[in-house]
Design a protein around this motif. Sequence first.
Motif, PDB file in Angstrom:
ATOM      1  N   LEU A 108       0.721  -1.526  -0.090  1.00 48.63           N
ATOM      2  CA  LEU A 108       0.086   0.031   0.132  1.00 48.63           C
ATOM      3  C   LEU A 108       0.972   1.206   0.067  1.00 48.63           C
ATOM      4  N   LEU A 109       1.938   1.267   0.837  1.00 49.54           N
ATOM      5  CA  LEU A 109       2.880   2.469   0.818  1.00 49.54           C
ATOM      6  C   LEU A 109       3.313   2.537  -0.426  1.00 49.54           C
ATOM      7  N   TYR A 110       4.017   1.656  -1.038  1.00 45.23           N
ATOM      8  CA  TYR A 110       4.464   1.678  -2.306  1.00 45.23           C
ATOM      9  C   TYR A 110       3.541   2.275  -3.585  1.00 45.23           C
ATOM     10  N   VAL A 111       2.490   1.673  -3.277  1.00 46.47           N
ATOM     11  CA  VAL A 111       1.565   1.996  -4.548  1.00 46.47           C
ATOM     12  C   VAL A 111       0.919   3.563  -4.278  1.00 46.47           C
ATOM     13  N   PHE A 112       0.773   3.668  -3.159  1.00 40.78           N
ATOM     14  CA  PHE A 112       0.298   5.253  -2.747  1.00 40.78           C
ATOM     15  C   PHE A 112       1.529   6.186  -2.967  1.00 40.78           C
ATOM     16  N   SER A 113       2.624   6.101  -2.998  1.00 42.06           N
ATOM     17  CA  SER A 113       3.612   6.817  -3.302  1.00 42.06           C
ATOM     18  C   SER A 113       3.666   6.909  -4.738  1.00 42.06           C
ATOM     19  N   LEU A 114       3.599   5.949  -5.469  1.00 38.92           N
ATOM     20  CA  LEU A 114       3.351   5.890  -6.890  1.00 38.92           C
ATOM     21  C   LEU A 114       2.316   6.701  -7.612  1.00 38.92           C
ATOM     22  N   LEU A 115       1.253   6.551  -7.003  1.00 39.74           N
ATOM     23  CA  LEU A 115       0.034   7.185  -7.403  1.00 39.74           C
ATOM     24  C   LEU A 115       0.123   8.921  -6.927  1.00 39.74           C
ATOM     25  N   TYR A 116       0.717   9.074  -5.785  1.00 37.90           N
ATOM     26  CA  TYR A 116       0.969  10.474  -5.404  1.00 37.90           C
ATOM     27  C   TYR A 116       1.742  11.036  -6.404  1.00 37.90           C
ATOM     28  N   VAL A 117       2.990  10.592  -6.748  1.00 37.52           N
ATOM     29  CA  VAL A 117       3.907  11.012  -7.733  1.00 37.52           C
ATOM     30  C   VAL A 117       3.294  11.460  -9.053  1.00 37.52           C
ATOM     31  N   SER A 118       2.242  10.336  -9.524  1.00 34.53           N
ATOM     32  CA  SER A 118       1.792  10.555 -10.756  1.00 34.53           C
ATOM     33  C   SER A 118       0.842  11.794 -10.725  1.00 34.53           C
ATOM     34  N   THR A 119       0.183  12.267  -9.564  1.00 30.22           N
ATOM     35  CA  THR A 119      -0.499  13.480  -9.740  1.00 30.22           C
ATOM     36  C   THR A 119       0.172  14.588 -10.248  1.00 30.22           C
ATOM     37  N   VAL A 120       1.335  14.627 -10.481  1.00 32.80           N
ATOM     38  CA  VAL A 120       2.238  15.623 -10.878  1.00 32.80           C
ATOM     39  C   VAL A 120       1.461  16.274 -12.391  1.00 32.80           C
ATOM     40  N   VAL A 121       1.024  15.008 -13.117  1.00 30.11           N
ATOM     41  CA  VAL A 121       0.595  15.470 -14.295  1.00 30.11           C
ATOM     42  C   VAL A 121      -0.647  16.435 -14.257  1.00 30.11           C
ATOM     43  N   LEU A 122      -1.110  16.573 -13.063  1.00 28.56           N
ATOM     44  CA  LEU A 122      -2.503  17.640 -12.780  1.00 28.56           C
ATOM     45  C   LEU A 122      -1.904  18.858 -12.498  1.00 28.56           C
ATOM     46  N   VAL A 123      -0.805  19.334 -12.361  1.00 28.41           N
ATOM     47  CA  VAL A 123      -0.109  20.295 -12.026  1.00 28.41           C
ATOM     48  C   VAL A 123       0.172  21.513 -13.064  1.00 28.41           C
ATOM     49  N   ASP A 124      -0.617  22.600 -13.178  1.00 26.95           N
ATOM     50  CA  ASP A 124      -0.275  23.468 -14.261  1.00 26.95           C
ATOM     51  C   ASP A 124      -0.586  22.807 -15.691  1.00 26.95           C
ATOM     52  N   ASN A 125      -1.725  21.920 -15.566  1.00 31.93           N
ATOM     53  CA  ASN A 125      -2.074  21.519 -16.927  1.00 31.93           C
ATOM     54  C   ASN A 125      -3.433  22.333 -17.475  1.00 31.93           C
ATOM     55  N   GLU A 126      -3.203  23.078 -18.614  1.00 26.76           N
ATOM     56  CA  GLU A 126      -4.116  23.936 -19.358  1.00 26.76           C
ATOM     57  C   GLU A 126      -5.349  23.104 -19.490  1.00 26.76           C
ATOM     58  N   LYS A 127      -5.424  22.050 -19.838  1.00 30.56           N
ATOM     59  CA  LYS A 127      -6.545  21.456 -20.408  1.00 30.56           C
ATOM     60  C   LYS A 127      -7.582  21.366 -19.205  1.00 30.56           C
ATOM     61  N   LEU A 128      -7.066  21.326 -17.881  1.00 30.20           N
ATOM     62  CA  LEU A 128      -8.030  21.164 -16.762  1.00 30.20           C
ATOM     63  C   LEU A 128      -8.433  22.449 -16.557  1.00 30.20           C
ATOM     64  N   GLY A 129      -8.296  23.771 -16.814  1.00 36.11           N
ATOM     65  CA  GLY A 129      -9.194  24.876 -16.900  1.00 36.11           C
ATOM     66  C   GLY A 129      -9.158  25.580 -15.377  1.00 36.11           C
ATOM     67  N   GLY A 130      -7.780  25.632 -14.714  1.00 32.69           N
ATOM     68  CA  GLY A 130      -7.829  26.063 -13.379  1.00 32.69           C
ATOM     69  C   GLY A 130      -7.878  25.177 -12.339  1.00 32.69           C
ATOM     70  N   PHE A 131      -7.696  23.854 -12.810  1.00 33.03           N
ATOM     71  CA  PHE A 131      -7.805  22.966 -11.552  1.00 33.03           C
ATOM     72  C   PHE A 131      -6.832  23.128 -10.309  1.00 33.03           C
TER      73      PHE A 131
END
Length: 148
Positions: A108-131
Amino acid sequence: MKVGIHASLCSPDMSRIAIALSSPFAELSKWLEGEYGGVMEHLWIDLELYKHGARADGADRYPLRMQKRVSGRSRFGLPSLPDKFNVGHYSVRPNFRLIARLPKDEILLYVFSLLYVSTVVLVDNEKLGGFDAATFRDRFLEWGRRFA
């Protein structure tokens, strides 16, 4: 925004991991639901536990993509209703060699850290319109601190 985190694509030898993650994923998905601004109304994150054709290094198969459902088609003979949800979706793959060797209590800890790191794709993503990715990621970490 509704959030769905799943391990729905799974090789038979990875099924024990998918089963072990089912309940924590449901809890995390519920925890992350809320208002973050932007155009995304649903976010689906898939942990792919299917090794066939996968690179062993854990490279992601599908990057973030936005889908606006606008078909208006009816299903099962029901009246047509226009679709109204903007859905963000991406997948993450673990390092299969590593996850297969991990003790059950560390998966769980490994997968959680993997998923958390993956959320960087949401940062400053113009397609998300101010998310508000910072708030989303903060909530993600807040949930994970219980297991660290």
